[in-house]
Each structure stands twice: as C-alpha cells, then as structure tokens.
Design a protein around this motif. Structure first.
Motif, short mmCIF file in Angstrom:
data_model
loop_
_atom_site.label_atom_id
_atom_site.label_comp_id
_atom_site.label_asym_id
_atom_site.label_seq_id
_atom_site.Cartn_x
_atom_site.Cartn_y
_atom_site.Cartn_z
N SER A 195 0.84 -1.20 0.00
CA SER A 195 0.00 0.00 0.00
C SER A 195 0.87 1.25 0.00
CB SER A 195 -0.92 -0.02 1.21
OG SER A 195 -1.69 1.15 1.27
N THR A 196 1.92 1.25 0.83
CA THR A 196 2.84 2.39 0.88
C THR A 196 3.52 2.60 -0.47
OG1 THR A 196 3.21 2.06 3.24
CG2 THR A 196 4.86 3.34 2.05
N LEU A 197 3.97 1.50 -1.08
CA LEU A 197 4.60 1.59 -2.39
C LEU A 197 3.63 2.12 -3.44
CD1 LEU A 197 6.78 -1.65 -2.53
CD2 LEU A 197 7.58 0.72 -2.46
N ALA A 198 2.39 1.69 -3.37
CA ALA A 198 1.38 2.16 -4.32
C ALA A 198 1.14 3.66 -4.14
CB ALA A 198 0.08 1.38 -4.14
N GLU A 236 2.06 9.18 -5.98
CA GLU A 236 2.62 10.52 -5.75
C GLU A 236 3.70 10.84 -6.78
OE1 GLU A 236 3.31 14.25 -4.36
OE2 GLU A 236 1.63 12.93 -3.90
N GLN A 237 4.52 9.85 -7.08
CA GLN A 237 5.56 10.05 -8.10
C GLN A 237 4.92 10.34 -9.46
OE1 GLN A 237 8.76 10.36 -7.55
NE2 GLN A 237 9.14 10.79 -9.67
N GLN A 238 3.82 9.65 -9.75
CA GLN A 238 3.12 9.88 -11.02
C GLN A 238 2.56 11.30 -11.06
OE1 GLN A 238 3.02 7.93 -13.71
NE2 GLN A 238 1.96 9.59 -14.74
N ARG A 239 1.99 11.76 -9.94
CA ARG A 239 1.46 13.13 -9.88
C ARG A 239 2.59 14.14 -10.07
NH1 ARG A 239 -1.89 10.71 -5.97
NH2 ARG A 239 -0.48 11.22 -4.26
#
Length: 103
Positions: free
Chosen positions: A15-18, A23-26
């Motif tokens: 879940s944390t990785l997702a 966030e990285q995608q944003r």
C-alpha cells in the motif's frame, strides 16, 4: 511473527509503495505540464523577439530614410545660404559704388 502479521506487513508495504508510485506519477505529471508551459513560453518569447527584430528593421529603415532626407535638406540649405551670401555681397558692392559715386 505469524503468517497473518507477515501478510499484513506485506499489504501495508505494498500500500505504501502504491501511494509512493501514485505521488511520483502526480509529480511527473506536474513536471511534464511545467515543461510544456516552459516550451510554450519559450516559443512565445522567440516570436516576440522575431517581431521586435522586424520592428527594429522597419524603424532603422525609416531612420535612414529620414537621415538621408535631412542630409539633402542641409545640402539645399547650405546652397541657399551661399546664394544669399553672394546676393548680399553684390548688394553691398552696389551700395558702396553708389556711396562712392555720390560722395
């Protein structure tokens, strides 16, 4: 650690990785949008520079035309002044001759 605790830890880590990936995608999306905005600003700036260059060429040509006209007018003025000087000199000569003849 029990099997359930391990599964829960793995689910939490996943879940944390997702969340981190989202966030990285944003951030990547915002960075891409910023890049597009910078490219558009650069193009707009380049167009403005091109317009300024064109305006400068027109202004320079106009200035050169006006300078040439001014030079021509100054030449005509100098010629007119020389002609006026010759006429005044002739008039002075006539007045001197007239005075000398009467005196």
């Amino acid at each position: 650690m029990t099997e359930e605790e391990r599964i829960l830890r793995l689910e939490n880590a996943f879940s944390t990785l997702a969340e981190m990936a989202a966030e990285q995608q944003r951030r990547t999306t915002r960075l891409d949008e910023s890049f597009v905005a910078l490219v558009e600003l650069t193009r707009s700036h380049d167009e403005s520079i091109d317009e300024l260059k064109a305006d400068l060429k027109v202004a320079q040509a106009d200035t050169e035309r006006k300078f040439a006209a001014l030079a021509g007018a100054m030449k005509e003025l100098a010629e007119a002044q020389a002609h006026a000087d010759r006429r005044v000199d002739a008039l002075i000569d006539i007045v001197r001759e007239w005075r000398n003849g009467r005196g």
